[in-house]
Design a protein around this motif. Structure first.
Motif, PDB file in Angstrom:
ATOM      1  N   GLU A  93      36.514  33.417  43.688  1.00  0.00           N
ATOM      2  CA  GLU A  93      35.262  33.006  43.040  1.00  0.00           C
ATOM      3  C   GLU A  93      34.408  34.206  42.706  1.00  0.00           C
ATOM      4  O   GLU A  93      33.769  34.269  41.647  1.00  0.00           O
ATOM      5  CB  GLU A  93      34.511  32.049  43.966  1.00  0.00           C
ATOM      6  CG  GLU A  93      33.266  31.458  43.326  1.00  0.00           C
ATOM      7  CD  GLU A  93      32.582  30.443  44.229  1.00  0.00           C
ATOM      8  OE1 GLU A  93      31.434  30.088  43.932  1.00  0.00           O
ATOM      9  OE2 GLU A  93      33.213  30.031  45.227  1.00  0.00           O
ATOM     10  N   GLN A  94      34.377  35.191  43.607  1.00  0.00           N
ATOM     11  CA  GLN A  94      33.596  36.404  43.364  1.00  0.00           C
ATOM     12  C   GLN A  94      34.142  37.165  42.148  1.00  0.00           C
ATOM     13  O   GLN A  94      33.371  37.656  41.312  1.00  0.00           O
ATOM     14  CB  GLN A  94      33.647  37.299  44.610  1.00  0.00           C
ATOM     15  CG  GLN A  94      32.720  38.496  44.552  1.00  0.00           C
ATOM     16  CD  GLN A  94      31.251  38.095  44.556  1.00  0.00           C
ATOM     17  OE1 GLN A  94      30.890  37.049  45.088  1.00  0.00           O
ATOM     18  NE2 GLN A  94      30.417  38.903  43.924  1.00  0.00           N
ATOM     19  N   LYS A 102      33.138  35.315  38.994  1.00  0.00           N
ATOM     20  CA  LYS A 102      31.747  35.581  38.630  1.00  0.00           C
ATOM     21  C   LYS A 102      31.612  36.957  37.988  1.00  0.00           C
ATOM     22  O   LYS A 102      30.876  37.141  37.013  1.00  0.00           O
ATOM     23  CB  LYS A 102      30.854  35.497  39.871  1.00  0.00           C
ATOM     24  CG  LYS A 102      30.637  34.088  40.387  1.00  0.00           C
ATOM     25  CD  LYS A 102      29.732  34.101  41.607  1.00  0.00           C
ATOM     26  CE  LYS A 102      29.478  32.681  42.126  1.00  0.00           C
ATOM     27  NZ  LYS A 102      28.609  32.687  43.333  1.00  0.00           N
ATOM     28  N   ARG A 144      32.913  36.758  34.496  1.00  0.00           N
ATOM     29  CA  ARG A 144      31.972  36.058  33.631  1.00  0.00           C
ATOM     30  C   ARG A 144      30.792  36.950  33.296  1.00  0.00           C
ATOM     31  O   ARG A 144      30.277  36.950  32.171  1.00  0.00           O
ATOM     32  CB  ARG A 144      31.493  34.763  34.298  1.00  0.00           C
ATOM     33  CG  ARG A 144      32.532  33.649  34.310  1.00  0.00           C
ATOM     34  CD  ARG A 144      31.886  32.307  34.607  1.00  0.00           C
ATOM     35  NE  ARG A 144      31.275  32.302  35.936  1.00  0.00           N
ATOM     36  CZ  ARG A 144      31.893  31.891  37.036  1.00  0.00           C
ATOM     37  NH1 ARG A 144      33.162  31.478  36.963  1.00  0.00           N
ATOM     38  NH2 ARG A 144      31.279  31.895  38.188  1.00  0.00           N
TER      39      ARG A 144
END
Length: 388
Positions: free
Chosen positions: A372-373, A376, A379
């Motif tokens: 997830e990190q 992010k 993104r």
């Protein structure tokens, strides 16, 4: 029943009292196992504990031969003496292996000779309760009997890898089979049963030895013990099932005719499963069936995170589920037994996998957090490049 409990206590007491002396003897004569690559223990530990178990078994049997309730088992047939003679020989063979690490082919040849001797002495599968009796010829009877004895001896030997594991599994199976043989004996004029007698004496020596063999073990049973236990539990099974006529035990009420064959198999289910898996695994690699490795059931339990005690208790639980679950069919309806076994299976599966999940779940969370990190971060980089 009280007499059987007393005999079990005699066997256990003798084993418990004499085992420290056997440990001292093992150290004096050099029966101390070196730490091998496949071993779980980390320091050299004396073995040959089977000698103490043998003395406990013989003491209990000689005591039983003097009791009014069981003396007829020794006077009416020489089966008991054949079983005892075979126990002495199989233990001596195991002691030789504990001392000198015999070649596996030599050891198996000795096992086969002893099994044939016992079968020739009268301990044979004469008939198979398969709905109707199937009487075998003498040569077939001896062959089947010898094969069963050798297979069971090696099955228990394969599973003997953690402190208290083999003796506990055999004791659990022995309790289940003793209950079954006792129920059958109650339909005869005399409640005395050779199968029950062998079982309770075997249970006693297992319990007496576990008190010295619980982790960290002061003494290992060695091949002298594991081979003895495999031999005894098979003898008890053959004594009862080899001559059993289903028509005489009121199968329509409590005892299904398939139980005389099914229960002995289920009692040793875990050791036999472990042995079969090991043989297939080693043959697939082009190795000898007796080639040692660290892929036994108990090794796998340790690998997923169980402690030695936890692995032993969990495998005891599986052995109890299989042995006593099959025994419950004699007393309860099959669907109730199936439901109970299904619930117990789920619980034991959770217990078995808990150490693995306990360590794996946080790792999965960390991996998900890292993914997830990174997402992010990607993104954010994509957003910055778009602004430019």
């Amino acid at each position: 029943m009280r007499i059987y409990l007393f005999i079990a206590a005699i066997a256990g007491g003798i084993t418990w009292l004499i085992t420290p002396l056997i440990r001292h003897l093992a150290i004096q004569i050099g029966a101390v196992g070196k730490v091998r690559a496949r071993d779980v223990h980390t320091i050299p530990t004396p073995r040959m504990g089977g000698l103490g178990m043998l003395l406990g078994f013989l003491g209990a049997m000689f005591f039983a031969s003097r009791l009014p309730f069981t003396d007829n088992l020794f006077r009416s047939s020489h089966q008991a003496w054949v079983v005892m003679a075979g126990a002495v020989m199989i233990c001596l063979l195991g002691m030789a292996d504990d001392l000198w690490d015999l070649d596996w082919m030599l050891k198996m040849a000795g096992q086969l000779l002893i099994a044939v001797f016992v079968a020739w002495g009268g301990l044979q599968i004469i008939s198979l309760p398969l709905g109707s009796l199937v009487t075998a010829s003498p040569s077939i009877s001896i062959t089947i009997t010898a094969f069963l004895i050798v297979a069971s001896i090696n099955a228990v030997n394969f599973v003997d890898g953690l402190d208290g594991l083999a003796s506990g599994i055999v004791a659990i199976g022995g309790i289940a089979f003793a209950i079954y043989s006792y129920i059958i004996a109650r339909s005869s004029p005399s409640y005395a049963s050779m199968a029950t007698l062998i079982d309770v004496a075997m249970i006693g020596i297992c319990v007496g030895f576990i008190l010295h063999n619980w982790h960290p073990a002061k003494l290992f049973m060695g091949d002298s013990g594991s081979m003895l236990l495999g031999y005894l539990i098979t003898c008890a099974s053959i004594v009862m099932t080899g001559r059993l006529d289903p028509a005489t035990i009121h199968a329509s009420i409590y005892l299904p005719v398939f139980m005389p064959i099914l229960l002995p198999i289920l009692v040793l289910f875990l050791p036999v499963l472990d042995m079969c898996m090991a043989i297939v695994r080693r043959l697939a690699k082009g190795q000898s069936p007796m080639h040692p490795d660290r892929m036994h059931l108990h090794h796998r339990m340790l690998k997923i995170g169980h402690s030695v005690q936890g692995a032993v208790l969990t495998l005891w639980g599986w052995a109890a589920l299989i042995a006593f679950g099959s025994l419950m069919i004699l007393f309860f309806r099959a669907r109730y037994v199936a439901i109970g076994m299904a619930i117990a299976t789920v619980i034991l599966t959770i217990i078995t996998m808990y150490p693995y999940l306990k360590h794996r779940i946080p790792e999965i969370r960390e991996e998900n957090a890292e993914i997830e990190q990174r997402a992010k971060h990607l993104r954010g980089n994509n957003g910055n490049s778009g602004n430019k």
